[in-house]
Design a protein around this motif. Structure first.
Motif: not given
Length: 122
Positions: A48-60, A68-84
């Motif tokens: 579906v989607a992927a994101i690099s460790w830094s969040g600087g690169s995304t793939y769909y 859809f949008t993939i994102s991550r919050d490394n401070a919260e140890n969480t990755v998200y998938l926003q699906m519209n």
């Protein structure tokens, strides 16, 4: 070792939105690329989607690009998938993966969660 727990799935009407979350345990979350895959009944698991460790690169995947949008919050140890603009064909169990690189092949990842069900009604 990384443990992944997905949440946020549910039932939504076509055209609606959901945001999936994947909470990771472990102090090395920020060193992992993350991916989302899905599996519909009777079908192969697909990227579906992927994101690099830094969040600087995304793939769909083409089927979700622009919706859809993939994102991550490394401070919260969480990755998200926003699906519209969800469609009935998005109905599947969605899985979170962690690995060294943001690749489209699930075998390239080291860890995955138990999945969360997304159902889109027409």
């Amino acid at each position: 070792q990384v443990q992944l727990v997905e949440s946020g799935g549910g039932l939504v009407q076509a055209g609606g939105s959901l945001r999936l979350s994947c909470a990771a345990s472990g102090r090395t979350f920020s060193s992992y690329a993350m991916g989302w895959f899905r599996q519909a009944p009777g079908k192969e698991r697909e990227f579906v989607a992927a994101i690099s460790w830094s969040g600087g690169s995304t793939y769909y995947a083409d089927s979700v690009n622009g919706r859809f949008t993939i994102s991550r919050d490394n401070a919260e140890n969480t990755v998200y998938l926003q699906m519209n603009s969800l469609k009935p064909e998005d109905t599947a169990v969605y899985y979170c993966y962690a690995g060294p690189r943001p690749v489209v092949d699930a075998s390239g990842y080291d860890y995955w969660g138990q999945g969360t069900q997304v159902t889109v009604s027409s």
